[in-house]
Each structure stands twice: as C-alpha cells, then as structure tokens.
Write a protein that holds these residues in place. Structure first.
Motif, PDB file in Angstrom:
ATOM      1  N   GLY A 273      19.246   7.575 -14.034  1.00  0.00           N
ATOM      2  CA  GLY A 273      19.656   7.405 -12.827  1.00  0.00           C
ATOM      3  C   GLY A 273      18.674   8.820 -12.181  1.00  0.00           C
ATOM      4  O   GLY A 273      17.935   8.200 -11.226  1.00  0.00           O
ATOM      5  N   ARG A 274      19.210   9.446 -12.851  1.00  0.00           N
ATOM      6  CA  ARG A 274      18.474  10.438 -11.874  1.00  0.00           C
ATOM      7  C   ARG A 274      16.150  10.938 -11.674  1.00  0.00           C
ATOM      8  O   ARG A 274      15.811  11.004 -11.377  1.00  0.00           O
ATOM      9  CB  ARG A 274      18.492  12.007 -12.791  1.00  0.00           C
ATOM     10  CG  ARG A 274      19.600  12.949 -12.945  1.00  0.00           C
ATOM     11  CD  ARG A 274      19.477  14.261 -12.930  1.00  0.00           C
ATOM     12  NE  ARG A 274      20.853  14.898 -12.364  1.00  0.00           N
ATOM     13  CZ  ARG A 274      21.432  15.565 -13.617  1.00  0.00           C
ATOM     14  NH1 ARG A 274      21.676  15.419 -14.313  1.00  0.00           N
ATOM     15  NH2 ARG A 274      22.610  16.224 -13.491  1.00  0.00           N
ATOM     16  N   ARG A 275      16.425  10.087 -13.447  1.00  0.00           N
ATOM     17  CA  ARG A 275      14.815  10.671 -13.816  1.00  0.00           C
ATOM     18  C   ARG A 275      13.642   8.717 -12.879  1.00  0.00           C
ATOM     19  O   ARG A 275      12.668   8.594 -12.865  1.00  0.00           O
ATOM     20  CB  ARG A 275      14.357  10.735 -15.002  1.00  0.00           C
ATOM     21  CG  ARG A 275      14.609  11.366 -16.053  1.00  0.00           C
ATOM     22  CD  ARG A 275      13.952  12.842 -14.625  1.00  0.00           C
ATOM     23  NE  ARG A 275      15.330  13.890 -15.529  1.00  0.00           N
ATOM     24  CZ  ARG A 275      16.475  15.190 -14.543  1.00  0.00           C
ATOM     25  NH1 ARG A 275      15.066  14.977 -13.107  1.00  0.00           N
ATOM     26  NH2 ARG A 275      16.720  15.302 -15.075  1.00  0.00           N
ATOM     27  N   MET A 276      14.582   7.866 -13.050  1.00  0.00           N
ATOM     28  CA  MET A 276      13.702   6.721 -12.584  1.00  0.00           C
ATOM     29  C   MET A 276      13.529   6.236 -11.077  1.00  0.00           C
ATOM     30  O   MET A 276      13.992   5.398  -9.926  1.00  0.00           O
ATOM     31  CB  MET A 276      14.243   4.929 -13.375  1.00  0.00           C
ATOM     32  CG  MET A 276      14.904   5.360 -14.651  1.00  0.00           C
ATOM     33  SD  MET A 276      15.609   4.055 -15.574  1.00  0.00           S
ATOM     34  CE  MET A 276      14.938   2.658 -14.135  1.00  0.00           C
ATOM     35  N   ASN A 277      13.151   7.113 -10.403  1.00  0.00           N
ATOM     36  CA  ASN A 277      12.838   7.595  -9.548  1.00  0.00           C
ATOM     37  C   ASN A 277      11.274   8.065  -8.521  1.00  0.00           C
ATOM     38  O   ASN A 277      10.977   9.072 -10.050  1.00  0.00           O
ATOM     39  CB  ASN A 277      13.529   7.878  -8.010  1.00  0.00           C
ATOM     40  CG  ASN A 277      14.132   8.960  -8.297  1.00  0.00           C
ATOM     41  OD1 ASN A 277      13.245   9.933  -8.456  1.00  0.00           O
ATOM     42  ND2 ASN A 277      14.965   9.491  -9.438  1.00  0.00           N
ATOM     43  N   SER A 278      10.264   8.253  -8.185  1.00  0.00           N
ATOM     44  CA  SER A 278       9.113   8.694  -7.967  1.00  0.00           C
ATOM     45  C   SER A 278       8.966  10.131  -8.146  1.00  0.00           C
ATOM     46  O   SER A 278       8.419  10.372  -7.907  1.00  0.00           O
ATOM     47  CB  SER A 278       8.139   8.185  -6.734  1.00  0.00           C
ATOM     48  OG  SER A 278       7.943   6.641  -7.065  1.00  0.00           O
ATOM     49  N   LEU A 279      10.175  10.646  -7.313  1.00  0.00           N
ATOM     50  CA  LEU A 279      10.198  12.305  -7.640  1.00  0.00           C
ATOM     51  C   LEU A 279      10.894  12.882  -8.867  1.00  0.00           C
ATOM     52  O   LEU A 279      11.247  13.773  -9.311  1.00  0.00           O
ATOM     53  CB  LEU A 279      11.366  12.706  -6.656  1.00  0.00           C
ATOM     54  CG  LEU A 279      10.303  11.996  -5.236  1.00  0.00           C
ATOM     55  CD1 LEU A 279      11.748  12.759  -4.287  1.00  0.00           C
ATOM     56  CD2 LEU A 279       9.195  12.805  -4.644  1.00  0.00           C
ATOM     57  N   SER A 280      10.894  12.160 -10.126  1.00  0.00           N
ATOM     58  CA  SER A 280      11.827  12.126 -11.114  1.00  0.00           C
ATOM     59  C   SER A 280      12.799  13.023 -11.029  1.00  0.00           C
ATOM     60  O   SER A 280      13.768  14.020 -11.631  1.00  0.00           O
ATOM     61  CB  SER A 280      11.492  12.779 -12.563  1.00  0.00           C
ATOM     62  OG  SER A 280       9.216  12.667 -11.677  1.00  0.00           O
ATOM     63  N   GLN A 281      14.096  12.970 -10.470  1.00  0.00           N
ATOM     64  CA  GLN A 281      15.095  14.135  -9.965  1.00  0.00           C
ATOM     65  C   GLN A 281      16.053  12.804  -8.898  1.00  0.00           C
ATOM     66  O   GLN A 281      15.812  12.588  -8.146  1.00  0.00           O
ATOM     67  CB  GLN A 281      14.715  14.739  -9.170  1.00  0.00           C
ATOM     68  CG  GLN A 281      14.173  14.980  -7.840  1.00  0.00           C
ATOM     69  CD  GLN A 281      13.024  16.480  -7.602  1.00  0.00           C
ATOM     70  OE1 GLN A 281      14.096  17.799  -6.917  1.00  0.00           O
ATOM     71  NE2 GLN A 281      12.097  16.528  -7.567  1.00  0.00           N
TER      72      GLN A 281
ATOM     73  N   PHE B 266       0.844  -1.258  -0.058  1.00  0.00           N
ATOM     74  CA  PHE B 266       0.451   0.297  -0.285  1.00  0.00           C
ATOM     75  C   PHE B 266       1.240   1.323  -0.324  1.00  0.00           C
ATOM     76  O   PHE B 266       0.156   2.058  -0.573  1.00  0.00           O
ATOM     77  CB  PHE B 266      -1.289  -0.295   1.366  1.00  0.00           C
ATOM     78  CG  PHE B 266      -1.740   0.923   1.544  1.00  0.00           C
ATOM     79  CD1 PHE B 266      -2.814   1.639   0.467  1.00  0.00           C
ATOM     80  CD2 PHE B 266      -0.865   2.526   2.211  1.00  0.00           C
ATOM     81  CE1 PHE B 266      -3.289   2.443   0.762  1.00  0.00           C
ATOM     82  CE2 PHE B 266      -2.239   3.361   2.566  1.00  0.00           C
ATOM     83  CZ  PHE B 266      -3.065   3.605   1.694  1.00  0.00           C
ATOM     84  N   VAL B 267       1.561   1.430   0.475  1.00  0.00           N
ATOM     85  CA  VAL B 267       3.037   2.594   1.242  1.00  0.00           C
ATOM     86  C   VAL B 267       3.792   3.006  -0.209  1.00  0.00           C
ATOM     87  O   VAL B 267       3.333   4.048  -0.518  1.00  0.00           O
ATOM     88  CB  VAL B 267       3.473   2.329   2.340  1.00  0.00           C
ATOM     89  CG1 VAL B 267       4.380   3.356   2.510  1.00  0.00           C
ATOM     90  CG2 VAL B 267       2.549   2.520   3.341  1.00  0.00           C
ATOM     91  N   ARG B 268       4.695   2.065  -0.548  1.00  0.00           N
ATOM     92  CA  ARG B 268       5.200   1.719  -1.680  1.00  0.00           C
ATOM     93  C   ARG B 268       4.194   2.526  -3.312  1.00  0.00           C
ATOM     94  O   ARG B 268       4.739   2.909  -4.395  1.00  0.00           O
ATOM     95  CB  ARG B 268       5.165   0.388  -2.405  1.00  0.00           C
ATOM     96  CG  ARG B 268       6.152   0.641  -1.284  1.00  0.00           C
ATOM     97  CD  ARG B 268       7.313  -1.230  -1.140  1.00  0.00           C
ATOM     98  NE  ARG B 268       7.989  -1.335   0.095  1.00  0.00           N
ATOM     99  CZ  ARG B 268       9.303  -1.791   0.068  1.00  0.00           C
ATOM    100  NH1 ARG B 268       9.942  -1.372  -1.472  1.00  0.00           N
ATOM    101  NH2 ARG B 268       9.549  -2.187   1.239  1.00  0.00           N
ATOM    102  N   SER B 269       3.032   2.052  -3.146  1.00  0.00           N
ATOM    103  CA  SER B 269       1.502   2.595  -3.741  1.00  0.00           C
ATOM    104  C   SER B 269       1.618   4.426  -4.021  1.00  0.00           C
ATOM    105  O   SER B 269       1.677   4.653  -5.388  1.00  0.00           O
ATOM    106  CB  SER B 269       1.145   1.482  -4.535  1.00  0.00           C
ATOM    107  OG  SER B 269       1.262  -0.080  -4.521  1.00  0.00           O
ATOM    108  N   VAL B 270       1.623   3.880  -3.164  1.00  0.00           N
ATOM    109  CA  VAL B 270       1.217   5.763  -2.927  1.00  0.00           C
ATOM    110  C   VAL B 270       2.105   6.328  -3.312  1.00  0.00           C
ATOM    111  O   VAL B 270       2.011   7.131  -3.951  1.00  0.00           O
ATOM    112  CB  VAL B 270       0.593   5.961  -1.223  1.00  0.00           C
ATOM    113  CG1 VAL B 270       0.904   7.101  -0.618  1.00  0.00           C
ATOM    114  CG2 VAL B 270      -0.726   4.812  -0.981  1.00  0.00           C
ATOM    115  N   GLY B 271       3.077   6.288  -2.504  1.00  0.00           N
ATOM    116  CA  GLY B 271       4.652   7.217  -3.403  1.00  0.00           C
ATOM    117  C   GLY B 271       4.540   7.118  -4.464  1.00  0.00           C
ATOM    118  O   GLY B 271       5.556   7.206  -4.753  1.00  0.00           O
TER     119      GLY B 271
END
Ligand code: NAD
Length: 433
Positions: free
Chosen positions: A388-396, A130-135
């Motif tokens: 590396g920069r973009r492949m995360n939930s915050l895209s930075q 649940f938490v990971r999906s919300v993130g």
C-alpha cells in the motif's frame, strides 16, 4: 506508524543500496507550515497565446527568464482539436527538466460537457492521459493535476484551487482531475468566524483536520465516541475548540447533534464526515454485524446527520459539506466488500447532493484517501501495508495532514466554485487510479 524503509532509503548506506538495486526511492515531500509562501518558487505559465494567459501570469507571476521552476502551469482550454495537442509537447518538452524537486505541473482544461464537437472532446480528454503520465514520470516528488475550469469562471473562482495545488499543502495529491465552476466567490480568505464540525476527531486524520481547520480560523467542534473521550478532549483543547462525545450510530444521534449545534452556535458552516471504521472479512466469512456497522458509520450516519442539519436550517449559504471516501471505494479491495460499498456510496452521495445544494450556496465534495499513516493502516498485515505504501507515484504513504489540507481547501471561502469533486489524496496510487 514509522515507515522504516523510507528512513533506511534516506540514510547514508541505504541510499547506495537503493540506487544499486533500483529499489523505490521515496522523495522528501515538504509540508506546509504556517507562514510559508503559498507559491514557494518561480512559476512558468504558458502558452503566451492561451485564453487565460494574462490572468494566470498576473495571478501566479510568470517567470520566463529563470532556469528552474517550482511549477509549470499550462492553459489548454484553447485546444479544440487533436492536432492542437502539439502545443502541450511544445511547452513542456523544453522545460521538463527545469522543475525543482517536489515541483508542480498543472494543466487547465475545459469541462468535457462543454466540448462543441468530438474533436474538441478528444483533445480535452487527451489532457487526462497526459497529466496522469507526467505524474508517473517526473519523479522527485513532483505532482501533476488537471483542472477543468468552466469557460465563464473568472480568476477569483480558480484562485483557491491553484494556490492549493501549487503550495506544499497538496504534497500527496497527484494525478487528480478537479472541476471548477463559474460560481461567484465571496470575499474572506480564511475560516475566521466559521463553525466547523469534524466527526472522528479524537485521533488520526480527524485530529489533523481539526488542527488545520482551527489553524485557518475556524471554531472546531470535535466529535467522537464517548470511549475516545480523553483523546478527544486533548485535541479539542489543543485547537481551542470543543469536545462533543456522541456515537453517530445511536438512534437519536442526529437529533442530539442538531440540538447541540442549535443551542451552542445556531449554525454550522463546515461539516466534515470523517468518522469511519473497517470490519474486514471476505464476504463468505462476514457476519451481518460487520456489514451493518460499517455501512452505518461510514455512509448511513453521514447522510442522516446532513439531512437533519439541513432540515433544521443550520447549514447557511456558504456552507461546506465534505465526505470522506477511500480509494477502496474506487478500486474495491479484497476483504472489504462492506467498506468499499460504504465508501463508493459516499462518492455517489456527494456527487448527487452537490447540484441539489448549489442553489443554496453550499458545496459538497469528498476526499478519497489512499494509504495514510494512521492507526487504521498500522493494523494492516505487514506485507499488505508495505505494498500500500509503495504502490503510488510518490513511493510512500501520506500523512493525516495531507487529507486535512485538502479538506481545508474545500472548506475555504475562496472554494465556492469547487463542488461535486472527489479528490484522491493517494500520491497517485495505482489502486483506483
Ligand atoms: P481512525 O480509526 O484512526 O479514526 C476514526 C475515528 O472515528 C476514531 O477516533 C473513532 O473513534 C471515530 N468513530 C468511529 N465510529 C464512530 C461513531 N460511531 N461515532 C463517532 N465517532 C466514531 O481512522 P483514520 O485512519 O484516521 O481514518 C479517518 C477516515 O479516513 C475514515 O473515514 C477512514 O475510512 C478514511 N480513510 C482512511 C485511510 C487511511 O489510510 N488511514 C484511507 C482511506 C480512507
């Protein structure tokens, strides 16, 4: 290292293009500045019949009237069956849109080891998904974390963790599961009167750690190789600490460090093993020196130095040991068999040492940075760097201060109940998630 794409995406013409083409739109992540409130906006706590509702509402101030919330905090410790998970939906669904930009979602659960039966284990494990999906879903710089808290832990044990996660200090931490034990927490809020050592402090993440630990009151011994002496002196002067030139791979390095600490301070309260190197090559092309040097700096030296300081009785009760791993140590990385092995080794070492030192009142944790904007990542080939920069939930990418704030939370006197954790500072990177 500047992130030109983010600057472009936030410019007038850039915004329109990013929107039209559906490109990544990196949100602004406010960072903590001295004097900022740790709880920067209204918090909604639920459910009102949760086992910890009263204490949480008192600690965080629950705002049921407001239309907007900086943080949504849900106590799921009372959920003992899969059917009970409906309470998550009932709480979050109506208020999901009430979260302000860079808002916070925190779910409290139980350690899985305390589940009484498979039904409770299923329900408590469900919180992870649940938490990971919300993130991944909430966007606009929101983060989501799961805090697994020991049933006997009191509010004091939880406080430093909740304040860190709700504050802007955790801007680049998301999708993490953190455990909090029932260890009693002593008084004292900051690091005043404490002696801290940061290895690799001349630049990058280590310099940021020295600054943040000094901000929190510590006297910081800034250690780095003699070749980095000028930069090291600048950092040490800036934080009113001391510069100590030492190559940690030297044969007598641990002993020299022990002597230095004994003579100058007689104790070391906070030990941060930040110094690290990469020597990338695919395994077939890797010479022995690359393998040996990376293992030595990143894993063998930290373990050796810690052992020497402990044997000399220089790390007192209340001591804090922090390892620096990497998401490469969780996910592996092409061309980094040496580095990923060393960083995975740090994780194993921290997890094994934490219970051993618990009886002495010393905590052991690790940060595992993802893509952080430093000289190390500036050396990457441009395409790999951009991925590396973009492949995360915050895209930075994250900033060195994001790792430093996480270390300062581990180091705080109020974090006595936080041990054996490996917290990724990676914006919920898809690598090693
Ligand atoms: P950096 O290269 O900018 O700084 C590392 C520092 O360690 C340097 O000042 C260097 O001189 C020092 N050092 C190296 N070998 C040493 C030795 N033998 N003795 C004493 N000092 C030594 O690196 P950084 O990007 O600031 O990374 C800091 C830590 O974070 C490292 O452990 C690194 O592996 C880890 N990390 C960084 C990233 C990232 O994105 N930058 C990601 C994951 C993990």
């Amino acid at each position: 290292m500047s992130d030109r794409y983010t600057s472009f995406a936030r410019s007038g013409p850039g915004r329109a293009i990013v929107k039209r083409l559906g490109l990544p739109d990196p949100p602004r992540l406010p960072r903590y500045r001295s004097g900022d409130a740790l709880i920067p906006g209204p918090v909604l706590v639920g459910p009102s019949d949760g086992p910890r509702y009263e204490e949480l509402a008192k600690l965080l101030g629950s705002n049921e009237e407001g239309e907007k919330h900086h943080a949504l905090v849900f106590d799921a410790t009372g959920i003992s069956t899969p059917t009970g998970l409906r309470a998550l939906y009932d709480f979050f669904h109506p208020v999901a849109r009430s979260l302000t930009p860079a808002g916070r979602v925190i779910v409290l659960g139980l350690p899985l080891s305390s589940a009484a039966d498979p039904g409770q284990a299923a329900a408590q494990q469900a919180l992870d998904g649940f938490v990971r999906s919300v993130g991944k879903e909430f966007g606009r710089g929101a983060t989501a974390q799961l805090v697994r808290v020991h049933p006997e832990a009191d509010t004091a044990a939880l406080r430093s963790t909740l304040e860190f996660l709700i504050s802007t200090k955790s801007a680049y931490v998301s999708g993490q599961t953190i455990t909090v034990d029932a260890t009693p927490v002593p008084g004292g809020k900051d690091l005043t009167g404490k002696v801290a050592l940061v290895t690799g402090a001349a630049r990058g993440i280590g310099a940021a750690m020295a600054r943040v630990l000094a901000r929190d009151g510590a006297h910081v011994i800034c250690l780095d190789v003699p070749a980095a002496g000028d930069d090291l002196a600048k950092v040490a002067n800036e934080v009113r600490g001391e510069a100590y030139q030492l190559d940690l791979t030297g044969v007598d390095a641990a002993q020299r460090l022990v002597e230095h600490v004994r003579e100058r301070h007689g104790r070391l309260d906070v030990l941060v093993h930040n110094a690290g190197i990469t020597r990338d090559k695919t395994l077939a092309n890797m010479d022995q020196t690359r393998w040996d040097s990376v293992l030595k700096v990143n894993l063998i030296a930290p373990a050796h130095v810690t052992e020497a300081l402990l044997d000399a009785g220089l790390i007192p009760a209340g001591g804090r040991i922090v390892g620096v791993a990497s998401i490469a140590g969780v996910a592996g990385n092409r061309g980094q068999t040496n580095y990923a092995a060393s960083k995975a080794g740090v994780i194993g070492w921290v997890r094994a040492l934490a219970p051993v030192l618990a009886a002495q009142g010393v905590t052991v944790n690790a940060v595992a940075p993802g893509f952080i904007e430093t000289a190390m990542t500036a050396k990457m080939p441009v395409l790999i760097r951009e991925v590396g920069r973009r492949m995360n939930s915050l895209s930075q990418g994250g900033l060195p201060v994001d790792v430093a704030e996480t270390v300062a939370w581990f180091a705080a006197p109020g974090s006595a109940a936080v041990t054996g954790n490996v917290v990724r500072v990676c914006g919920q990177s898809l690598l090693g998630a």
